[in-house]
Scaffold this motif. Sequence first.
Motif, PDB file in Angstrom:
ATOM      1  N   LEU A   1      68.513  37.184   4.233  1.00 48.98           N
ATOM      2  CA  LEU A   1      67.326  38.039   4.108  1.00 48.98           C
ATOM      3  C   LEU A   1      66.226  37.538   5.047  1.00 48.98           C
ATOM      4  O   LEU A   1      66.121  36.352   5.294  1.00 48.98           O
TER       5      LEU A   1
ATOM      6  N   ARG B   1      80.490  34.575  -0.663  1.00 48.86           N
ATOM      7  CA  ARG B   1      79.949  35.641   0.175  1.00 48.86           C
ATOM      8  C   ARG B   1      78.437  35.658   0.014  1.00 48.86           C
ATOM      9  O   ARG B   1      77.915  35.706  -1.107  1.00 48.86           O
TER      10      ARG B   1
ATOM     11  N   SER C   1      71.500  39.188  -5.026  1.00 51.07           N
ATOM     12  CA  SER C   1      70.473  39.225  -3.995  1.00 51.07           C
ATOM     13  C   SER C   1      69.121  39.619  -4.589  1.00 51.07           C
ATOM     14  O   SER C   1      68.997  39.894  -5.793  1.00 51.07           O
TER      15      SER C   1
ATOM     16  N   SER D   1      75.620  37.408  -2.186  1.00 52.67           N
ATOM     17  CA  SER D   1      75.608  38.863  -1.995  1.00 52.67           C
ATOM     18  C   SER D   1      75.593  39.612  -3.322  1.00 52.67           C
ATOM     19  O   SER D   1      75.083  40.733  -3.408  1.00 52.67           O
ATOM     20  N   ASP D   2      76.152  38.989  -4.373  1.00 52.02           N
ATOM     21  CA  ASP D   2      76.185  39.654  -5.674  1.00 52.02           C
ATOM     22  C   ASP D   2      74.976  39.314  -6.545  1.00 52.02           C
ATOM     23  O   ASP D   2      74.899  39.733  -7.690  1.00 52.02           O
TER      24      ASP D   2
ATOM     25  N   THR E   1      74.322  36.811   1.668  1.00 54.16           N
ATOM     26  CA  THR E   1      73.499  37.742   2.446  1.00 54.16           C
ATOM     27  C   THR E   1      72.301  36.995   2.990  1.00 54.16           C
ATOM     28  O   THR E   1      71.702  36.164   2.291  1.00 54.16           O
TER      29      THR E   1
ATOM     30  N   GLY F   1      69.524  41.321   5.978  1.00 55.47           N
ATOM     31  CA  GLY F   1      70.567  41.970   5.212  1.00 55.47           C
ATOM     32  C   GLY F   1      71.969  41.742   5.749  1.00 55.47           C
ATOM     33  O   GLY F   1      72.936  42.285   5.198  1.00 55.47           O
ATOM     34  N   ARG F   2      72.114  40.935   6.794  1.00 54.80           N
ATOM     35  CA  ARG F   2      73.436  40.637   7.339  1.00 54.80           C
ATOM     36  C   ARG F   2      74.211  39.759   6.361  1.00 54.80           C
ATOM     37  O   ARG F   2      73.628  38.925   5.652  1.00 54.80           O
ATOM     38  N   THR F   3      75.536  39.893   6.336  1.00 55.72           N
ATOM     39  CA  THR F   3      76.358  39.144   5.394  1.00 55.72           C
ATOM     40  C   THR F   3      77.343  38.241   6.133  1.00 55.72           C
ATOM     41  O   THR F   3      77.700  38.491   7.295  1.00 55.72           O
ATOM     42  N   SER F   4      77.792  37.206   5.431  1.00 53.60           N
ATOM     43  CA  SER F   4      78.782  36.288   5.979  1.00 53.60           C
ATOM     44  C   SER F   4      79.397  35.511   4.823  1.00 53.60           C
ATOM     45  O   SER F   4      79.140  35.812   3.646  1.00 53.60           O
TER      46      SER F   4
END
Length: 468
Positions: A286, A282, A335, A332-333, A284, A289-292
């Motif tokens: 920058l 997972r 960032s 994401s974890d 992010t 800030g969108r995630t995928s």
Amino acid sequence: MNSPASWGASAEDRGGRVAQAADAALGATSLLRFATAGSVDDGKSTLVGRLLHDSKSVLADQLEAVESASRNRGQDTPDLALLTDGLRAEREQGITIDVAYRYFATPRRRFILADTPGHVQYTRNMVTGASTAELAVVLVDARNGVVEQTRRHAAVAALLRVPHVVLAVNKMDLVDYDEGVFAGIAEEFTRYAASLGVPEITAIPISALVGDNVVTASAHMDWYGGPTVLEHLETVAVTDDPSDDPARFPVQYVIRPQTPELPDYRGYAGQIASGLLRLGQRVTVLPSGRTSTVTGLDVLGQSVDVAWAPQSVTVLLADDLDISRGDMIVPSDASVTASQDLTATVCHLHDTPLTPGARVLLKHTTRTVKAIVKEIPSRLTLDDLSQHPEPGRLVANDIGRVVLRTSEPLPVDAYADSRRTGSFVLIDPADGSTLTAGMAGHAFADAVRETAEAEAERDAADDDGWDF
């Protein structure tokens, strides 16, 4: 650093240590970037020339040119410094002015070296040469010991977080190969460099002119049992485990073939700056800030499950996001906060001074944005590491603190955490010339910073107009 006990170790012990270190290093990396530094006439270019010559990394025509130039200057033996002092002004003055990059290899490792100038006037050149170095060789003339420029270069190496520093005590032949001279210099330098937070210091007594302990062990210093310079360069471990660092992937190019075979392919190409990326991770993007989720990793045209720094890779994501050059993909974890306000330590490189209010371009990884220099809180005095408050400007070779405001948020790590994503350059928007090299966050290691902060608190009560 080498202890007195190891200086007197037997040849068998020394060979065993070198072999063990070589096995460990070769399993980790095959390339070492290093820089040389030192005061004027300490013998940097001669050392580099000796390394190239004795490791048989000099082409026949290059050696013939050096021999011819040496004869024209009335010298009986080839001046190996001419192998690196390539500018006409350097040869005429007998000094190094520009950074000379050389590439050579031995059966154990490949090398990229930067022979940097020694004069204080060219401190900025040392910053340039050492900015990507994993090791710095600081030379000291055995007759002069540790001088002001030696301390300056040690401080620059600490500022740039160069993880390995070699103290090469040169011209030992001119002090009769005296162990006491070497031990005194090694102790003084190690104490100073360690106070700056340099994590590893190795001291080696050498004579670059005659070749003692450069490539081959010296027959004149049986009291020294450590590695030669080349042995240390070949065996020092310089590669960290990429899984220890958070992944940082600056997007360089968006790949959209839109061919019948690949109608929906959307890949994000670039070089992983740090850490590693995994399939199914997972992430992010920058500064949006969108995630995928990572659905594909292509390395050299092959799909892989994991990729790590410094590999060049194409990343595929599960979602069609608005991503372009300059965006950064991170876990994401793990960032990093994108911000328009940046405080950093910088080295000013340009002849035009840097002043508060200056409008510049800031290049960070693959993104370039507009920025304003809000203030210059202090200038560093490298001689004693004191801070001169509110200098008003930074001139060429100055190192100081700056506060910047950027037109767009940037995901900048602390330089202490990542030399790649914690660094940036300031550019003149008028002509594109590089003005300043920057390192985000605090300058020196935590121990040095804590000492400086404690001293500042003690001096705060002094009403003398200075704020250290």
